[in-house]
Design an enzyme around this catalytic site. Structure first.
Site, PDB file in Angstrom:
ATOM      1  N   PRO A 179       0.819  -1.209   0.000  1.00 24.54           N
ATOM      2  CA  PRO A 179       0.000   0.000   0.000  1.00 24.54           C
ATOM      3  C   PRO A 179       0.852   1.256   0.000  1.00 24.54           C
ATOM      4  O   PRO A 179       2.048   1.223   0.319  1.00 24.54           O
ATOM      5  CB  PRO A 179      -0.786  -0.119   1.311  1.00 24.54           C
ATOM      6  CG  PRO A 179       0.170  -0.843   2.223  1.00 24.54           C
ATOM      7  CD  PRO A 179       0.916  -1.808   1.337  1.00 24.54           C
ATOM      8  N   SER A 232       1.180   7.102 -10.822  1.00 27.83           N
ATOM      9  CA  SER A 232       1.542   8.079 -11.843  1.00 27.83           C
ATOM     10  C   SER A 232       2.147   7.404 -13.066  1.00 27.83           C
ATOM     11  O   SER A 232       2.702   6.296 -12.988  1.00 27.83           O
ATOM     12  CB  SER A 232       2.545   9.088 -11.280  1.00 27.83           C
ATOM     13  OG  SER A 232       3.812   8.481 -11.091  1.00 27.83           O
ATOM     14  N   GLU A 253      -2.385   1.002 -14.395  1.00 33.34           N
ATOM     15  CA  GLU A 253      -3.473   1.979 -14.439  1.00 33.34           C
ATOM     16  C   GLU A 253      -2.873   3.294 -13.981  1.00 33.34           C
ATOM     17  O   GLU A 253      -2.593   3.488 -12.795  1.00 33.34           O
ATOM     18  CB  GLU A 253      -4.627   1.517 -13.542  1.00 33.34           C
ATOM     19  CG  GLU A 253      -5.909   2.286 -13.761  1.00 33.34           C
ATOM     20  CD  GLU A 253      -6.064   3.434 -12.794  1.00 33.34           C
ATOM     21  OE1 GLU A 253      -5.893   4.602 -13.250  1.00 33.34           O
ATOM     22  OE2 GLU A 253      -6.333   3.187 -11.625  1.00 33.34           O
ATOM     23  N   LEU A 254      -2.652   4.213 -14.933  1.00 30.43           N
ATOM     24  CA  LEU A 254      -1.843   5.393 -14.667  1.00 30.43           C
ATOM     25  C   LEU A 254      -2.695   6.660 -14.690  1.00 30.43           C
ATOM     26  O   LEU A 254      -3.865   6.630 -14.361  1.00 30.43           O
ATOM     27  CB  LEU A 254      -0.684   5.445 -15.661  1.00 30.43           C
ATOM     28  CG  LEU A 254       0.132   4.137 -15.754  1.00 30.43           C
ATOM     29  CD1 LEU A 254       1.229   4.241 -16.800  1.00 30.43           C
ATOM     30  CD2 LEU A 254       0.710   3.750 -14.400  1.00 30.43           C
ATOM     31  N   GLU A 377      -2.742  16.841 -15.183  1.00 34.90           N
ATOM     32  CA  GLU A 377      -3.774  16.347 -14.284  1.00 34.90           C
ATOM     33  C   GLU A 377      -3.723  17.150 -12.985  1.00 34.90           C
ATOM     34  O   GLU A 377      -2.704  17.174 -12.299  1.00 34.90           O
ATOM     35  CB  GLU A 377      -3.533  14.858 -14.004  1.00 34.90           C
ATOM     36  CG  GLU A 377      -4.605  14.193 -13.190  1.00 34.90           C
ATOM     37  CD  GLU A 377      -4.328  12.708 -12.988  1.00 34.90           C
ATOM     38  OE1 GLU A 377      -5.293  11.950 -12.834  1.00 34.90           O
ATOM     39  OE2 GLU A 377      -3.144  12.306 -12.993  1.00 34.90           O
TER      40      GLU A 377
END
Length: 476
Positions: A179, A232, A253-254, A377
């Site tokens: 995590p 990222s 998954e960026l 972003e």
């Protein structure tokens, strides 16, 4: 043993083979008070290597567990999550600032992945292939790829872990999860729920500590056969390169930079309402958050007015307050980027329509492609509005981006919906919908937004490998 036993001990430790691994502790703060809440015990290199060894051994037995048995365990996990949703919601609020109301929703979302993949585990069908030669039986079957490393982000600490781990466990893989150091307790509680549900401790382990060291050891090991990462684009590319040395199967998954397109024939009341979850869920700190609002000039003023009206209904405040919709405790990097993007846009001529204070819901207009907020972003609660003269211009601007995760389109024209769905360069297209995420939905992007899919019908395939059998059953 109750799930909150680790909270009672005030310790965040790695969970290796079901045992808590203590070390020299570091203070871990409650984001709502900025005071010490727990002690974090970082794992060392030997602990990582032990976890890998245990994961390898456990894989040999977990892969043989009948699929209905794996599915039943996953359904028990889902029930435990729902039964403890208030506990998880409070932990997320104190770890990373998510409002408890949203946290409860995230727990339900996480549980839905365990339920979904429980069903997927029971329906992993093989294939018989017609042979071009007599006397041969040709088969293709799916098998678990092997021990899996899962690296999760801070912003959805339970849901992102559930989407990855439920799929891996359903497929028959063992899992070592790392995590974010900003929200480790949430994932530890998830692992605890899995163990309570009957998933063996060495099948699902958690490593907490130095992210670089843990990542390097996991990716260097040839015994880890799969990596699933959310984070990222820059870190994802680094992990992709490291994984290539051992040819791991990879799901990435960026980042995202989602356009929110409103054409002149759209239902503006619907568009304004759906913009709220698309933009302000988790205070805009989601990878599919609407970042660039491309609004047809004919309806720009009317839409912006309706949007502001909906935003003014939101409650901005403490994440521990059940009435809060937008938390006043953003991630420090999100807050910094939000302030930088707002300042850059205003200096280049954008107008402030609402908000403007650090962390609060904000709306600006007059955005142009030269502004940072258009190309980067934001990961914060700013709605950046831009006028477009035509649908073609909206499509061109929407695709002018290195990311391709999600895009939102609002129109009442079937022809426009069809045209945009064919030409938008994004993995997820939400048409007249501000919340496209669901366990049964495919999730993933194009371009710099990553590789592979999570959830949905294809999510479990990311954790499987195909084996071909050619069987001669009679002499030629």
């Amino acid at each position: 043993m109750p799930l909150d036993s680790m909270l009672q001990d005030k310790k965040i430790t790695s969970l290796i083979g079901g045992k808590l691994q203590e070390s020299t502790p570091l203070p871990f703060k409650d984001i709502t008070t900025d005071e010490k809440w727990l002690e974090l015990h970082p794992v060392d290199k030997n602990g990582v290597l032990e976890a890998i060894e245990l994961s390898m051994k456990a894989f040999q037995t977990w892969r043989e567990e009948p699929a209905p048995s794996r599915g039943a365990a996953l359904r028990r996990v889902a029930s435990l999550l729902l039964a403890n949703k208030d506990l998880f919601a409070e932990v997320m609020a104190r770890e990373m600032g998510k409002p408890v109301s949203e946290g409860a929703g995230e727990v339900a979302y996480a549980a839905s992945f365990f339920t979904w993949f429980a069903g997927e585990a029971e329906r992993l069908y093989g294939l018989e292939i017609p042979s071009s030669r007599k006397g041969k039986l040709l088969l293709a079957r799916l098998e678990p790829v092997g021990p899996t490393a899962v690296i999760t982000p801070w912003n959805f600490p339970i849901a992102m872990a559930a989407r990855k781990c439920a799929a891996a466990l359903a497929a028959g893989c063992t899992v070592i999860a790392k995590p974010s150091l900003e929200s480790p307790m949430s994932l530890l509680l998830l692992a605890k729920a899995c163990h309570e549900a009957g998933i063996p401790p060495s099948v699902f382990q958690v490593l907490v500590g130095d992210e670089k060291m843990i990542g390097q050891e996991l990716l260097a090991s040839p015994n880890i056969r799969k990596l699933s990462f959310t984070g990222s684009a820059e870190v994802g590319k680094l992990l992709y390169n490291l994984s290539s040395n051992t040819l791991k199967k990879v799901t990435l998954e960026l980042g995202g930079n989602a356009p929110f397109i409103v054409l002149d024939d759209a239902d503006l009341d619907l568009a304004a309402k759906e913009a709220i979850p698309a933009k302000f869920r988790n205070a805009g700190q989601t990878c599919i958050a609407a970042n660039r609002f491309l609004i047809h000039e004919k309806i720009f003023d009317e839409f912006s007015g309706k949007l502001i009206h909906e935003i003014e209904k939101l409650t901005f405040g403490s994440p521990l307050n059940p009435e809060t919709n937008v938390s006043c405790h953003l991630h420090p990097l999100s807050l910094k980027r939000m302030e930088e993007h707002l300042q850059d846009a205003l200096e280049q001529g954008a107008s402030l329509l609402l908000g403007g204070k650090p962390g609060e819901p904000t709306v600006i207009s007059g955005v142009t492609p030269g502004m940072r907020i258009f190309h980067e972003e934001t990961f914060g609660p700013i709605a950046a509005l831009m006028k477009v003269k035509s649908a073609d211009e909206a499509l061109l601007l929407a695709n002018d981006c290195r990311f391709g995760l999600a895009a939102y389109l609002f129109t009442d024209s079937l022809a426009s919906a069809h045209h945009f769905s064919n030409h938008l360069e994004f993995g997820i297209i939400a048409i007249n919908d501000g919340l496209p995420s669901a366990a049964e939905a495919s999730f993933g992007g194009m371009k710099d937004s990553g590789i592979g899919r999570e959830g949905g019908p294809s999510g479990i395939l990311e954790y499987l490998t195909e084996k071909f059998l050619s069987i001669r059953h009679s002499k030629p």
